[in-house]
Design an enzyme around this catalytic site. Sequence first.
Site, PDB file in Angstrom:
ATOM      1  N   LYS A  67       0.871  -1.192   0.000  1.00 49.06           N
ATOM      2  CA  LYS A  67       0.000   0.000   0.000  1.00 49.06           C
ATOM      3  C   LYS A  67       0.899   1.230   0.000  1.00 49.06           C
ATOM      4  O   LYS A  67       1.930   1.252   0.690  1.00 49.06           O
ATOM      5  CB  LYS A  67      -0.915   0.026   1.230  1.00 49.06           C
ATOM      6  CG  LYS A  67      -1.848   1.255   1.218  1.00 49.06           C
ATOM      7  CD  LYS A  67      -2.934   1.171   2.266  1.00 49.06           C
ATOM      8  CE  LYS A  67      -2.469   1.636   3.621  1.00 49.06           C
ATOM      9  NZ  LYS A  67      -3.586   1.798   4.574  1.00 49.06           N
ATOM     10  N   ARG A 110     -10.311  -1.733   7.060  1.00 49.69           N
ATOM     11  CA  ARG A 110      -9.383  -2.674   7.718  1.00 49.69           C
ATOM     12  C   ARG A 110      -8.999  -2.166   9.103  1.00 49.69           C
ATOM     13  O   ARG A 110      -8.703  -2.944  10.012  1.00 49.69           O
ATOM     14  CB  ARG A 110      -8.197  -3.010   6.824  1.00 49.69           C
ATOM     15  CG  ARG A 110      -7.190  -1.922   6.439  1.00 49.69           C
ATOM     16  CD  ARG A 110      -6.445  -1.323   7.565  1.00 49.69           C
ATOM     17  NE  ARG A 110      -5.084  -0.958   7.228  1.00 49.69           N
ATOM     18  CZ  ARG A 110      -4.389  -0.052   7.900  1.00 49.69           C
ATOM     19  NH1 ARG A 110      -4.934   0.653   8.885  1.00 49.69           N
ATOM     20  NH2 ARG A 110      -3.147   0.184   7.571  1.00 49.69           N
ATOM     21  N   ASP A 159     -16.540  14.953  20.151  1.00 48.13           N
ATOM     22  CA  ASP A 159     -15.593  15.463  19.145  1.00 48.13           C
ATOM     23  C   ASP A 159     -15.504  16.969  19.368  1.00 48.13           C
ATOM     24  O   ASP A 159     -16.446  17.583  19.896  1.00 48.13           O
ATOM     25  CB  ASP A 159     -16.135  15.160  17.728  1.00 48.13           C
ATOM     26  CG  ASP A 159     -15.081  15.353  16.634  1.00 48.13           C
ATOM     27  OD1 ASP A 159     -14.650  14.334  16.050  1.00 48.13           O
ATOM     28  OD2 ASP A 159     -14.702  16.513  16.341  1.00 48.13           O
ATOM     29  N   VAL A 160     -14.389  17.573  18.951  1.00 45.59           N
ATOM     30  CA  VAL A 160     -14.312  19.037  19.081  1.00 45.59           C
ATOM     31  C   VAL A 160     -15.320  19.711  18.154  1.00 45.59           C
ATOM     32  O   VAL A 160     -15.689  20.863  18.381  1.00 45.59           O
ATOM     33  CB  VAL A 160     -12.887  19.590  18.778  1.00 45.59           C
ATOM     34  CG1 VAL A 160     -11.943  19.336  19.941  1.00 45.59           C
ATOM     35  CG2 VAL A 160     -12.317  19.026  17.488  1.00 45.59           C
ATOM     36  N   GLY A 220      -5.749   6.435  17.205  1.00 45.82           N
ATOM     37  CA  GLY A 220      -5.272   7.684  16.603  1.00 45.82           C
ATOM     38  C   GLY A 220      -3.766   7.815  16.475  1.00 45.82           C
ATOM     39  O   GLY A 220      -3.265   8.369  15.499  1.00 45.82           O
ATOM     40  N   ALA A 221      -3.015   7.288  17.455  1.00 49.16           N
ATOM     41  CA  ALA A 221      -1.555   7.459  17.421  1.00 49.16           C
ATOM     42  C   ALA A 221      -0.949   6.474  16.436  1.00 49.16           C
ATOM     43  O   ALA A 221      -0.879   5.278  16.708  1.00 49.16           O
ATOM     44  CB  ALA A 221      -0.979   7.254  18.815  1.00 49.16           C
ATOM     45  N   ASP A 222      -0.537   7.003  15.274  1.00 49.55           N
ATOM     46  CA  ASP A 222       0.052   6.128  14.253  1.00 49.55           C
ATOM     47  C   ASP A 222       1.280   6.785  13.626  1.00 49.55           C
ATOM     48  O   ASP A 222       1.648   6.474  12.500  1.00 49.55           O
ATOM     49  CB  ASP A 222      -0.990   5.773  13.180  1.00 49.55           C
ATOM     50  CG  ASP A 222      -1.487   7.000  12.434  1.00 49.55           C
ATOM     51  OD1 ASP A 222      -1.190   8.128  12.869  1.00 49.55           O
ATOM     52  OD2 ASP A 222      -2.166   6.839  11.400  1.00 49.55           O
ATOM     53  N   LYS A 226       2.882  10.987  18.498  1.00 48.82           N
ATOM     54  CA  LYS A 226       1.439  11.076  18.762  1.00 48.82           C
ATOM     55  C   LYS A 226       1.059  10.240  19.992  1.00 48.82           C
ATOM     56  O   LYS A 226       1.606   9.152  20.198  1.00 48.82           O
ATOM     57  CB  LYS A 226       0.652  10.548  17.553  1.00 48.82           C
ATOM     58  CG  LYS A 226       0.508  11.554  16.410  1.00 48.82           C
ATOM     59  CD  LYS A 226      -0.023  10.863  15.163  1.00 48.82           C
ATOM     60  CE  LYS A 226      -1.356  11.390  14.718  1.00 48.82           C
ATOM     61  NZ  LYS A 226      -1.811  10.705  13.470  1.00 48.82           N
ATOM     62  N   SER A 293      -3.044   0.372  18.199  1.00 50.11           N
ATOM     63  CA  SER A 293      -3.096   0.103  16.753  1.00 50.11           C
ATOM     64  C   SER A 293      -2.334   1.158  15.966  1.00 50.11           C
ATOM     65  O   SER A 293      -2.572   2.355  16.136  1.00 50.11           O
ATOM     66  CB  SER A 293      -4.567   0.101  16.312  1.00 50.11           C
ATOM     67  OG  SER A 293      -4.676   0.225  14.911  1.00 50.11           O
TER      68      SER A 293
HETATM   69  N1  LIG Z   1      -4.296   2.906  13.686  1.00 48.51           N
HETATM   70  C1  LIG Z   1      -4.611   2.920  12.411  1.00 48.51           C
HETATM   71  O1  LIG Z   1      -4.560   1.890  11.736  1.00 48.51           O
HETATM   72  C2  LIG Z   1      -5.073   4.190  11.785  1.00 48.51           C
HETATM   73  C3  LIG Z   1      -5.663   4.154  10.505  1.00 48.51           C
HETATM   74  C4  LIG Z   1      -6.139   5.341   9.963  1.00 48.51           C
HETATM   75  C5  LIG Z   1      -6.017   6.529  10.662  1.00 48.51           C
HETATM   76  N2  LIG Z   1      -5.414   6.531  11.896  1.00 48.51           N
HETATM   77  C6  LIG Z   1      -5.279   7.768  12.677  1.00 48.51           C
HETATM   78  O2  LIG Z   1      -6.526   7.971  13.325  1.00 48.51           O
HETATM   79  C7  LIG Z   1      -6.740   9.377  13.527  1.00 48.51           C
HETATM   80  C8  LIG Z   1      -8.116   9.768  12.984  1.00 48.51           C
HETATM   81  O3  LIG Z   1      -8.205   9.494  11.595  1.00 48.51           O
HETATM   82  P1  LIG Z   1      -9.575   9.793  10.814  1.00 48.51           P
HETATM   83  O4  LIG Z   1      -9.379   9.259   9.440  1.00 48.51           O
HETATM   84  O5  LIG Z   1     -10.731   9.330  11.621  1.00 48.51           O
HETATM   85  O6  LIG Z   1      -9.543  11.376  10.790  1.00 48.51           O
HETATM   86  P2  LIG Z   1     -10.787  12.377  10.780  1.00 48.51           P
HETATM   87  O7  LIG Z   1     -10.216  13.714  10.478  1.00 48.51           O
HETATM   88  O8  LIG Z   1     -11.851  11.824   9.896  1.00 48.51           O
HETATM   89  O9  LIG Z   1     -11.344  12.338  12.293  1.00 48.51           O
HETATM   90  C9  LIG Z   1     -10.623  12.813  13.399  1.00 48.51           C
HETATM   91  C10 LIG Z   1     -11.607  13.512  14.316  1.00 48.51           C
HETATM   92  O10 LIG Z   1     -10.958  13.827  15.549  1.00 48.51           O
HETATM   93  C11 LIG Z   1     -11.538  15.051  16.004  1.00 48.51           C
HETATM   94  N3  LIG Z   1     -10.674  15.669  17.009  1.00 48.51           N
HETATM   95  C12 LIG Z   1      -9.492  16.309  16.821  1.00 48.51           C
HETATM   96  N4  LIG Z   1      -9.001  16.721  18.010  1.00 48.51           N
HETATM   97  C13 LIG Z   1      -9.882  16.357  18.962  1.00 48.51           C
HETATM   98  C14 LIG Z   1      -9.934  16.476  20.369  1.00 48.51           C
HETATM   99  N5  LIG Z   1      -8.974  17.098  21.049  1.00 48.51           N
HETATM  100  N6  LIG Z   1     -11.004  15.969  21.031  1.00 48.51           N
HETATM  101  C15 LIG Z   1     -12.007  15.348  20.367  1.00 48.51           C
HETATM  102  N7  LIG Z   1     -12.010  15.191  19.015  1.00 48.51           N
HETATM  103  C16 LIG Z   1     -10.955  15.666  18.332  1.00 48.51           C
HETATM  104  C17 LIG Z   1     -11.683  15.872  14.724  1.00 48.51           C
HETATM  105  O11 LIG Z   1     -12.594  16.939  14.896  1.00 48.51           O
HETATM  106  C18 LIG Z   1     -12.167  14.808  13.740  1.00 48.51           C
HETATM  107  O12 LIG Z   1     -13.577  14.733  13.666  1.00 48.51           O
HETATM  108  C19 LIG Z   1      -5.555  10.068  12.851  1.00 48.51           C
HETATM  109  O13 LIG Z   1      -4.586  10.351  13.822  1.00 48.51           O
HETATM  110  C20 LIG Z   1      -5.034   9.022  11.882  1.00 48.51           C
HETATM  111  O14 LIG Z   1      -3.674   9.228  11.580  1.00 48.51           O
HETATM  112  C21 LIG Z   1      -4.955   5.387  12.462  1.00 48.51           C
END
Ligand SMILES: NC(=O)c1ccc[n+]([C@@H]2O[C@H](COP(=O)([O-])OP(=O)(O)OC[C@H]3O[C@@H](n4cnc5c(N)ncnc54)[C@H](O)[C@@H]3O)[C@@H](O)[C@H]2O)c1
Length: 323
Positions: A67, A110, A159-160, A220-222, A226, A293
Amino acid sequence: MELLYLTADDVTKLLNMPEALSVVESAFKEHGMKQVQMPAKSYLYFPEGDLRTMPAYLKNAGIAGVKIVNAHPGNPANGLPTVMAVVMLNSIETGAPLAMMDGTYLTNMRTGAAGGVAANHLARRDATVVGMIGAGRQAMTQLQAITIIRDIKTVKIVDVSTTTCNRFRKNMAELGCDIVIAGSIREACNCDILVTTTPVRAPIVADGWVQEGTHINAIGADAKGKEELDPQILKRSTIVIDDYAQATHSGEINVPLNNKIITVDDIHSTLGEVVAGIKQGRTSDNEITVFDSTGLAIQDISTANHVYQQAVKTGIGARLKLF
Ligand SMILES: NC(=O)c1ccc[n+]([C@@H]2O[C@H](COP(=O)([O-])OP(=O)(O)OC[C@H]3O[C@@H](n4cnc5c(N)ncnc54)[C@H](O)[C@@H]3O)[C@@H](O)[C@H]2O)c1
């Protein structure tokens, strides 16, 4: 020589969450049994963002691929998504490219599936309440997967952005749970399964808010630097990671490890080892479990292979001539 080309619409038609859960569970099992090759994802850093390549070979599934995915936070201002992904699949017998497909929806599915697999092995059987911090794309697929593996009655979302919470509630209404917009992160933490899917770089979940018996999917931490959870939560939890190299570099544990708040001895196991029965999952109702994750290439390649098989079966997709 031709390859199959699948657009985002094609992939969406060919993949649903029960199927994603099944192929991702098998991929984690193969990972636990050391039947995969998966170098940690590699990053190229640009001033505007980064580009990651994620290769994997799954021996039992008989497939290999890579990927390629970016993260450019400034893209939306220019009318482009922050994250865009493509997946290439290759034959293990000849190395020939088999398929190229959009990987953005696939990534969300996934990731949700990995959260579902983790909750299945680590959350209490009687879990009915999910707390969700972050209501974006990953939050939606996390909930889709968790509602398949547990009888979820109530979802507390925060969410914020209130607009994002409302969109989440509307999009997830079909799951049939009572979705409540929580007034604070603390309120959402009063749950059986907590899911964090925000891009924050400093903890937003305080230690005192997480009660005994909770399972946490820390999604979220990836990337390096983070973190979403107060590291003190990790100190009183059973920590299950997806992959040692990736989690120690860029997962929820990366900052607490660097700050020496936890050590690698505090890691209980990988999820694959739990799925394969090599290590135990949850052992008591008052244990706190955390799934850290980072997102593995084996999740992408196994899911893409499923999409490819379905496409061949149903005749969906365009054939592109290579040479
Ligand atoms: N572990 C994994 O496999 C994996 C896969 C994809 C994405 N991610 C990570 O997951 C996170 C989210 O990705 P996404 O695609 O859902 O993004 P997204 O932008 O669709 O959603 C993130 C949400 O978090 C909210 N947010 C930001 N700061 C906040 C806070 N302090 N309190 C509450 N809400 C808050 C935002 O308003 C937003 O709605 C990113 O850090 C991304 O890198 C991880």
